[in-house]
Design a protein around this motif. Structure first.
Motif, PDB file in Angstrom:
ATOM      1  N   ASP A 292       0.822  -1.215   0.000  1.00 39.83           N
ATOM      2  CA  ASP A 292       0.000   0.000   0.000  1.00 39.83           C
ATOM      3  C   ASP A 292       0.851   1.258   0.000  1.00 39.83           C
ATOM      4  N   GLU A 293       1.959   1.248   0.738  1.00 42.25           N
ATOM      5  CA  GLU A 293       2.838   2.419   0.783  1.00 42.25           C
ATOM      6  C   GLU A 293       3.467   2.704  -0.578  1.00 42.25           C
ATOM      7  N   VAL A 294       3.878   1.653  -1.267  1.00 40.11           N
ATOM      8  CA  VAL A 294       4.499   1.836  -2.580  1.00 40.11           C
ATOM      9  C   VAL A 294       3.483   2.367  -3.592  1.00 40.11           C
ATOM     10  N   VAL A 295       2.296   1.791  -3.595  1.00 40.59           N
ATOM     11  CA  VAL A 295       1.255   2.290  -4.503  1.00 40.59           C
ATOM     12  C   VAL A 295       0.960   3.755  -4.184  1.00 40.59           C
ATOM     13  N   SER A 296       0.883   4.084  -2.903  1.00 35.39           N
ATOM     14  CA  SER A 296       0.631   5.467  -2.494  1.00 35.39           C
ATOM     15  C   SER A 296       1.760   6.394  -2.951  1.00 35.39           C
ATOM     16  N   GLN A 297       3.002   5.956  -2.840  1.00 35.10           N
ATOM     17  CA  GLN A 297       4.136   6.768  -3.296  1.00 35.10           C
ATOM     18  C   GLN A 297       4.048   7.033  -4.799  1.00 35.10           C
ATOM     19  N   LEU A 298       3.698   6.008  -5.552  1.00 39.38           N
ATOM     20  CA  LEU A 298       3.603   6.166  -7.003  1.00 39.38           C
ATOM     21  C   LEU A 298       2.440   7.075  -7.396  1.00 39.38           C
ATOM     22  N   VAL A 299       1.301   6.901  -6.745  1.00 37.48           N
ATOM     23  CA  VAL A 299       0.146   7.760  -7.039  1.00 37.48           C
ATOM     24  C   VAL A 299       0.447   9.199  -6.612  1.00 37.48           C
ATOM     25  N   SER A 300       1.129   9.376  -5.495  1.00 37.63           N
ATOM     26  CA  SER A 300       1.507  10.729  -5.051  1.00 37.63           C
ATOM     27  C   SER A 300       2.439  11.390  -6.058  1.00 37.63           C
ATOM     28  N   ALA A 301       3.341  10.608  -6.632  1.00 38.39           N
ATOM     29  CA  ALA A 301       4.230  11.149  -7.666  1.00 38.39           C
ATOM     30  C   ALA A 301       3.417  11.619  -8.871  1.00 38.39           C
ATOM     31  N   LEU A 302       2.422  10.819  -9.263  1.00 37.06           N
ATOM     32  CA  LEU A 302       1.546  11.242 -10.367  1.00 37.06           C
ATOM     33  C   LEU A 302       0.747  12.485  -9.999  1.00 37.06           C
ATOM     34  N   ALA A 303       0.299  12.551  -8.757  1.00 35.38           N
ATOM     35  CA  ALA A 303      -0.471  13.722  -8.317  1.00 35.38           C
ATOM     36  C   ALA A 303       0.363  14.989  -8.434  1.00 35.38           C
ATOM     37  N   LYS A 304       1.642  14.890  -8.096  1.00 30.63           N
ATOM     38  CA  LYS A 304       2.520  16.071  -8.158  1.00 30.63           C
ATOM     39  C   LYS A 304       2.763  16.525  -9.589  1.00 30.63           C
ATOM     40  N   VAL A 305       2.996  15.580 -10.503  1.00 30.84           N
ATOM     41  CA  VAL A 305       3.348  15.978 -11.871  1.00 30.84           C
ATOM     42  C   VAL A 305       2.151  16.074 -12.810  1.00 30.84           C
ATOM     43  N   ARG A 306       1.055  15.408 -12.465  1.00 37.19           N
ATOM     44  CA  ARG A 306      -0.106  15.386 -13.353  1.00 37.19           C
ATOM     45  C   ARG A 306      -1.342  16.060 -12.773  1.00 37.19           C
ATOM     46  N   GLY A 307      -1.274  16.452 -11.504  1.00 31.86           N
ATOM     47  CA  GLY A 307      -2.380  17.198 -10.918  1.00 31.86           C
ATOM     48  C   GLY A 307      -3.627  16.393 -10.604  1.00 31.86           C
ATOM     49  N   ILE A 308      -3.490  15.087 -10.436  1.00 34.06           N
ATOM     50  CA  ILE A 308      -4.665  14.281 -10.095  1.00 34.06           C
ATOM     51  C   ILE A 308      -4.913  14.312  -8.592  1.00 34.06           C
TER      52      ILE A 308
END
Length: 166
Positions: A21-37
């Motif tokens: 769960d932490e890894v998925v969260s890290q990856l989604v957070s990275a997308l949120a930062k660069v893609r604004g989701i």
């Protein structure tokens, strides 16, 4: 279009650490930062999709996890990648994901989404591809390794009038 062309360094995490769960969260957070989701909405969509069945498959001596979902928070198809040589426990202790690829897209990208999943599966079947990713120390190295592996493959074709990659 090729996967290497749409991967962004900020959403590629080499030697990622943590629980599933932490890894998925890290990856989604990275997308949120660069893609604004909206990361929370995306994580809920992935969790709902994962409850239907986890996408974890063996590739030689490695495992690859592909948590993915359709979500309205994503206006275009997007992906993030994390690698971990030691592996991240993914369901049972003997199955550890060495590569985690998060794929998100709005529902209207289903056709492209499936073609991208197919391309990724093809790459994973290429001799040495997963190991090459695991040897990459930086995001740029991983993107370059992807470009080299895709060099002989054609483009992933996009449908007209349908959102594509960010």
């Amino acid at each position: 279009m090729k996967i290497a062309q749409i991967l962004v360094a900020e959403a590629v995490l080499a030697d990622v650490q943590g629980t599933r769960d932490e890894v998925v969260s890290q990856l989604v957070s990275a997308l949120a930062k660069v893609r604004g989701i909206n990361a929370e909405t995306a994580l809920k969509a992935i969790a709902a999709r994962e409850r239907l069945g986890s996408a974890l498959f063996p590739v030689g001596s490695f495992y690859v996890a592909v948590p993915h979902a359709f979500t309205e928070t994503s206006k275009q198809l997007m992906m993030a990648v994390g690698t971990c040589r030691e592996g991240i426990v993914w369901g049972s202790p003997e199955k550890k994901a060495n590569v985690v690829l998060v794929l998100l897209g709005p529902p209207q990208t289903q056709s492209l989404y499936l073609r991208v999943l197919s391309r990724f599966a093809t790459l994973c079947q290429t001799e040495g591809f997963v190991n090459a990713w695991l040897q990459c120390a930086t995001a740029r190295e991983l993107i370059e390794a992807t470009a080299q592996a895709e060099a002989s493959l054609g483009d992933i074709h996009e449908a007209k009038g349908v959102p594509t990659f960010c």
